[in-house]
Design a protein around this motif. Structure first.
Motif, PDB file in Angstrom:
ATOM      1  N   PRO A  55      -8.249 -22.911 -14.795  1.00 51.53           N
ATOM      2  CA  PRO A  55      -7.160 -23.726 -15.348  1.00 51.53           C
ATOM      3  C   PRO A  55      -5.794 -23.064 -15.121  1.00 51.53           C
ATOM      4  O   PRO A  55      -5.706 -22.016 -14.483  1.00 51.53           O
ATOM      5  N   GLY A 113      -6.204 -27.611  -4.984  1.00 53.68           N
ATOM      6  CA  GLY A 113      -6.335 -29.052  -4.737  1.00 53.68           C
ATOM      7  C   GLY A 113      -6.591 -29.752  -6.056  1.00 53.68           C
ATOM      8  O   GLY A 113      -6.705 -29.108  -7.107  1.00 53.68           O
ATOM      9  N   GLY A 170      -8.337 -31.537  -9.100  1.00 60.61           N
ATOM     10  CA  GLY A 170      -9.627 -31.334  -9.762  1.00 60.61           C
ATOM     11  C   GLY A 170     -10.603 -32.445  -9.449  1.00 60.61           C
ATOM     12  O   GLY A 170     -11.782 -32.188  -9.172  1.00 60.61           O
ATOM     13  N   GLY A 228     -11.939 -24.507 -18.316  1.00 55.35           N
ATOM     14  CA  GLY A 228     -11.062 -25.660 -18.479  1.00 55.35           C
ATOM     15  C   GLY A 228     -11.420 -26.403 -19.745  1.00 55.35           C
ATOM     16  O   GLY A 228     -12.027 -25.834 -20.661  1.00 55.35           O
ATOM     17  N   LEU A 263     -15.020 -20.638 -30.180  1.00 53.92           N
ATOM     18  CA  LEU A 263     -14.643 -19.651 -29.160  1.00 53.92           C
ATOM     19  C   LEU A 263     -14.130 -18.359 -29.804  1.00 53.92           C
ATOM     20  O   LEU A 263     -14.831 -17.363 -29.844  1.00 53.92           O
TER      21      LEU A 263
END
Ligand code: NAD
Length: 488
Positions: free
Chosen positions: A147, A203, A205, A225, A410
């Motif tokens: 990301p 490029g 996603g 991401g 997380l």
């Protein structure tokens, strides 16, 4: 400025000749036009990585390590240039890029350079007469999708363990921040990396990323991401049953108990959310305060938030820069209205800064909102900006229920002087990482990753080496007498 794709050791245009502009988030100007990889370019990059794999995977591990160590040195020797480039492309304050992003990138390559010849298999005490041992073998060609929030650092987090373990790599940086990964590509040959071992293909996603995720020549996909894109990647990878590693979104709870060192907690909580403009998966985006200290804490926290110097990332004094894109700024500001509709109270910020010099950039003031309930959208959804949601609790049970009350898992933090409570919460919090009297520490040796909707797999440390290898069990008959299967 024009930048090309890095395929098979060379900088090349996209087969289609198409490019994408990358913008300076400080003023919206175009920094560079970057070749935009399409499916044909991804195919070329995968082929190059496949061709490079046999020699790279069989190279002595220490020699692979030496190349990564050299790369770490080269990154350090270009630290000023890399930091400036990262700040221009992402909006990170230069002082953060220079003191955090670049040193952490070098440290990660160095750690895994040292790791290359220290990660080993085992011998297993099986039945008499047999030697059983395991080999940790590289997986093959690894696709990596990154990301835009820490593009330089994440290049190292993904690439370094993959390469140390003997894999070859096709990496797709985020379309809006490709420059620092391409700058690392320039150092690859100098470090001695053979052609094709690393390919970098910026490029879209939905085109390049999707094709990489679907590609039958890619054995593993490591993705960082959003959770929504993570789900798409899982589906796309099903065709050849790719090994997957997913580092997804977060909604970090940062709990301040009544017995905390308030000065440290105020400071650490500001760092937890406002560093990198809050664009961090592990950001402490839910500030969970004990009711007894909530008002005093907020007085001090709001004063600190209002004093943060927001400005041009290249200015030495700047503590918070712009968000990385205009679309993202609009999304973050949109959460102020979403919160208000649900009865949320704006305590500070919630708009772009008044400074006319910043009017063309993608800036948002440090924003603090009090949620009406832990079920509100600002307490559940990842805003991913300089936006912190305040929630208040009465007792430990409620604090834990709030902390664990999202789908994410997380990073989480807690501030207390009570040792037993600290360990109890560390155990009970549904989170891949917990910080006690601190927040958002990372180190190449310490496993990084999440649970629940924050993904699976771990970056960093020995765990990363496990992720980038597969285990083979070898049985050797040393002196076992095996009876005949059928007596004849
Ligand atoms: P994103 O999911 O939109 O994009 C991430 C990457 O995926 C980009 O390179 C993008 O081009 C690519 N992509 C988009 N669609 C794709 C598709 N269909 N197939 C394959 N690739 C595709 O996320 P973002 O907005 O760039 O990044 C922010 C998100 O990343 C946040 O949710 C944040 O929490 C998360 N994040 C997680 C971690 C972690 O370690 N857990 C670290 C940083 C950021």
């Amino acid at each position: 400025m024009r930048h090309q794709l890095f395929i098979d050791g060379r900088f090349v245009d996209a087969a289609s000749g198409q490019t994408l502009p990358t913008l300076n988030p400080h003023d919206g100007s175009t920094l560079a036009d970057v070749a935009m990889a399409g499916t044909e370019d991804i195919d070329r990059a995968v082929l190059a990585a496949q061709r490079a794999f046999p020699a790279w995977s069989r190279m002595a591990a220490a020699d692979r390590g030496r190349i990564l160590l050299k790369l770490a040195d080269l990154i350090e020797s270009r630290a000023d240039d890399l930091a400036r480039l990262e700040s221009l492309d992402t909006g990170h304050p230069l002082r953060d890029s220079r003191t955090l992003d670049v040193p952490r990138t070098a440290a990660c390559f160095r750690y895994f350079g040292g790791m290359a010849d220290k990660f080993q298999g085992e011998t297993i005490p099986v039945e008499a007469g047999f030697l059983n041992y395991t080999l940790r073998e590289p997986v093959g060609v690894v696709g990596q999708v990154v990301p835009w929030n820490f593009p330089l650092m994440f290049t190292s987090w993904k690439m370094a363990p993959a390469l140390a373990a003997g894999n070859t790599v096709v990496m797709k940086p985020a379309e809006i921040t490709p420059l620092s990964a391409l700058a690392i590509a320039e150092l690859m040959a100098e470090a001695g990396l053979p052609e094709g071992v690393v390919n970098i293909v910026p490029g879209l996603g939905t085109v390049a990323g999707q094709h990489l995720a679907e590609h039958p020549g890619v054995a593993k996909l490591a993705f960082t991401g959003s959770t929504a894109t993570g789900r798409r990647v899982v589906q796309a990878s099903a065709g050849n049953l790719k090994k997957l590693q997913l580092e997804l979104g977060g909604k970090g709870a940062n709990i301040v108990f009544a017995d905390a060192d308030l000065a440290a907690a105020v400071n650490g909580s500001a760092w937890a959310i406002f560093h990198n403009q809050g664009q961090a998966c592990i950001a402490g985006s839910r500030l969970v305060l004990h009711e007894r200290i909530a008002e005093e804490f907020l007085d001090r926290f709001l004063a600190l938030a209002r004093s943060i110097r927001v400005g041009n990332p290249l200015a030495a004094a700047t503590e918070m820069g712009p968000l990385t894109s205009a679309a993202h700024r609009d999304k973050v500001l949109g959460y102020v209205d979403i919160a208000r509709e649900q009865g949320g109270e704006l305590l500070s910020g919630g708009k772009p800064p008044a400074d006319a010099a910043l009017a063309q950039g993608f800036y948002v003031e440090p924003t603090v909102m009090r949620a009406r309930s832990a079920a509100d959208r600002i307490a559940q959804e990842e805003v991913f900006g300089p936006f912190v949601t305040v929630l208040v609790f009465k007792d430990d049970a409620e604090a834990l229920a709030i902390a664990n009350g999202t789908d994410y898992g997380l990073g989480a933090g807690l501030w207390t002087r009570d040792l037993a409570r600290a360990h109890r919460f560390a155990r009970e919090m549904k989170s891949g990482m917990v910080w006690v009297n601190s927040y958002k520490r990372v180190n190449p040796g310490s496993p990084f990753g999440g649970v629940g909707q924050s993904g699976y797999g771990r970056e960093m440390g020995f765990d990363a080496m496990r992720e980038y290898t597969q285990v083979k069990s070898v049985w050797v008959n040393v002196d076992a007498q095996i009876p005949a299967w059928y007596a004849r």
